[in-house]
Design an enzyme around this catalytic site. Structure first.
Site, PDB file in Angstrom:
ATOM      1  N   GLU A  98     -25.032 -11.699 -60.594  1.00  0.00           N
ATOM      2  CA  GLU A  98     -24.303 -10.934 -61.612  1.00  0.00           C
ATOM      3  C   GLU A  98     -23.029 -10.342 -60.999  1.00  0.00           C
ATOM      4  O   GLU A  98     -22.992 -10.028 -59.804  1.00  0.00           O
ATOM      5  CB  GLU A  98     -25.231  -9.829 -62.162  1.00  0.00           C
ATOM      6  CG  GLU A  98     -24.613  -8.814 -63.083  1.00  0.00           C
ATOM      7  CD  GLU A  98     -24.096  -9.378 -64.399  1.00  0.00           C
ATOM      8  OE1 GLU A  98     -23.397 -10.410 -64.374  1.00  0.00           O
ATOM      9  OE2 GLU A  98     -24.360  -8.763 -65.445  1.00  0.00           O
ATOM     10  N   ASP A  99     -22.008 -10.190 -61.813  1.00  0.00           N
ATOM     11  CA  ASP A  99     -20.757  -9.617 -61.315  1.00  0.00           C
ATOM     12  C   ASP A  99     -20.847  -8.098 -61.146  1.00  0.00           C
ATOM     13  O   ASP A  99     -20.611  -7.569 -60.061  1.00  0.00           O
ATOM     14  CB  ASP A  99     -19.564 -10.004 -62.212  1.00  0.00           C
ATOM     15  CG  ASP A  99     -19.799  -9.694 -63.694  1.00  0.00           C
ATOM     16  OD1 ASP A  99     -20.874  -9.156 -64.058  1.00  0.00           O
ATOM     17  OD2 ASP A  99     -18.898  -9.999 -64.500  1.00  0.00           O
ATOM     18  N   ASP A 102     -23.675  -2.219 -64.874  1.00  0.00           N
ATOM     19  CA  ASP A 102     -23.061  -1.065 -65.535  1.00  0.00           C
ATOM     20  C   ASP A 102     -24.200  -0.224 -66.122  1.00  0.00           C
ATOM     21  O   ASP A 102     -24.857   0.508 -65.392  1.00  0.00           O
ATOM     22  CB  ASP A 102     -22.089  -1.621 -66.588  1.00  0.00           C
ATOM     23  CG  ASP A 102     -21.202  -0.580 -67.206  1.00  0.00           C
ATOM     24  OD1 ASP A 102     -20.606   0.199 -66.471  1.00  0.00           O
ATOM     25  OD2 ASP A 102     -21.097  -0.541 -68.446  1.00  0.00           O
ATOM     26  N   PHE A 151     -12.636   0.590 -64.608  1.00  0.00           N
ATOM     27  CA  PHE A 151     -12.723  -0.722 -65.262  1.00  0.00           C
ATOM     28  C   PHE A 151     -12.131  -1.791 -64.353  1.00  0.00           C
ATOM     29  O   PHE A 151     -10.994  -1.711 -63.931  1.00  0.00           O
ATOM     30  CB  PHE A 151     -12.049  -0.736 -66.635  1.00  0.00           C
ATOM     31  CG  PHE A 151     -12.488  -1.931 -67.426  1.00  0.00           C
ATOM     32  CD1 PHE A 151     -13.709  -1.926 -68.104  1.00  0.00           C
ATOM     33  CD2 PHE A 151     -11.719  -3.095 -67.451  1.00  0.00           C
ATOM     34  CE1 PHE A 151     -14.148  -3.042 -68.801  1.00  0.00           C
ATOM     35  CE2 PHE A 151     -12.159  -4.220 -68.140  1.00  0.00           C
ATOM     36  CZ  PHE A 151     -13.372  -4.196 -68.819  1.00  0.00           C
ATOM     37  N   ARG A 164      -9.485 -13.293 -65.311  1.00  0.00           N
ATOM     38  CA  ARG A 164     -10.592 -13.892 -64.556  1.00  0.00           C
ATOM     39  C   ARG A 164     -10.105 -14.710 -63.370  1.00  0.00           C
ATOM     40  O   ARG A 164     -10.815 -14.884 -62.381  1.00  0.00           O
ATOM     41  CB  ARG A 164     -11.418 -14.839 -65.449  1.00  0.00           C
ATOM     42  CG  ARG A 164     -12.225 -14.166 -66.524  1.00  0.00           C
ATOM     43  CD  ARG A 164     -13.202 -15.186 -67.109  1.00  0.00           C
ATOM     44  NE  ARG A 164     -13.696 -14.799 -68.417  1.00  0.00           N
ATOM     45  CZ  ARG A 164     -14.721 -13.977 -68.624  1.00  0.00           C
ATOM     46  NH1 ARG A 164     -15.333 -13.413 -67.612  1.00  0.00           N
ATOM     47  NH2 ARG A 164     -15.111 -13.690 -69.850  1.00  0.00           N
TER      48      ARG A 164
END
Ligand code: IMP
Ligand code: MG
Length: 180
Positions: A98-99, A102, A151, A164
């Site tokens: 996973e990036d 959160d 963010f 991206r």
């Protein structure tokens, strides 16, 4: 995009060193096992591709795509699979790639969902973790680095599908327009 500034958070070299370190740990821990990496599209595609190149063990790779309602900066509660796994996970060791963690809801949903395929184990490898924003209990078993509540874009990670392609990781801040 107008009205925002990108600020460098992690350089290519910093990302590369984080990824190599994770690949070392994973190679040691899963030596002699049947490991399947399950990459969450789209955000983790670049991380996955760099990570596998540094592993010293054979792995299988599969992808899922999840949709959570609401776009932009917040994950809403309701999550759905829009592209499911295609290879069998039965009796295999699964590592979710996973990036960013959160709220933790995406991973909670996916871990529960993958457990239905009767794998031997399901663990999580995340590049970034915003611990301060957690809404459910979720810890990465392998973590790149913790970040503040900012963010993030770049290195596969988007802001409304932009940025991206960037090889570095940035955080987004609004540009203050002076009055007058
Ligand atoms: P969670 O379900 O709230 O943990 O959300 C995780 C997902 O939200 C990640 O896979 C990202 O797709 C997205 N996300 C969370 N923070 C950011 C960010 O800073 N930039 C871009 N996407 C993010
Ligand atoms: Mg994502």
């Amino acid at each position: 995009m107008e009205g925002y500034r990108l600020n460098l958070l992690l350089s290519r070299e910093q990302i590369s060193s984080i990824v190599r370190h994770l690949a070392d740990q994973i190679s040691k821990d899963y030596s002699g096992r049947e490991l399947v990496l399950v990459c969450i599209l789209k955000g983790a595609f670049m991380f996955l591709s760099d990570l596998v190149r540094h592993l010293r063990i054979p792995v299988q790779v599969d992808f899922v795509r999840l949709a959570s309602y609401g776009s932009g900066m917040k994950t809403s509660g309701k999550i759905e699979i829009t592209k499911d796994i295609e290879i069998s996970l039965e009796k295999k060791d699964v590592l979710i790639i996973e990036d960013i963690i959160d709220s933790g809801r995406t991973l909670q949903f996916l871990k529960d969902r993958l457990a239905l395929s009767k794998p031997r184990s399901v663990k999580v490898c995340a590049l970034l973790d915003k611990k301060a924003r957690r809404e459910v209990e979720m810890e990465a078993d392998y973590l790149g680095t913790e970040v503040e509540d900012i963010f993030i874009v770049g290195y596969g990670i988007d802001f409304n599908e932009n940025y991206r392609h960037l090889p570095e990781i940035y955080y987004v801040t609004p540009i203050d327009h002076p009055k007058g």
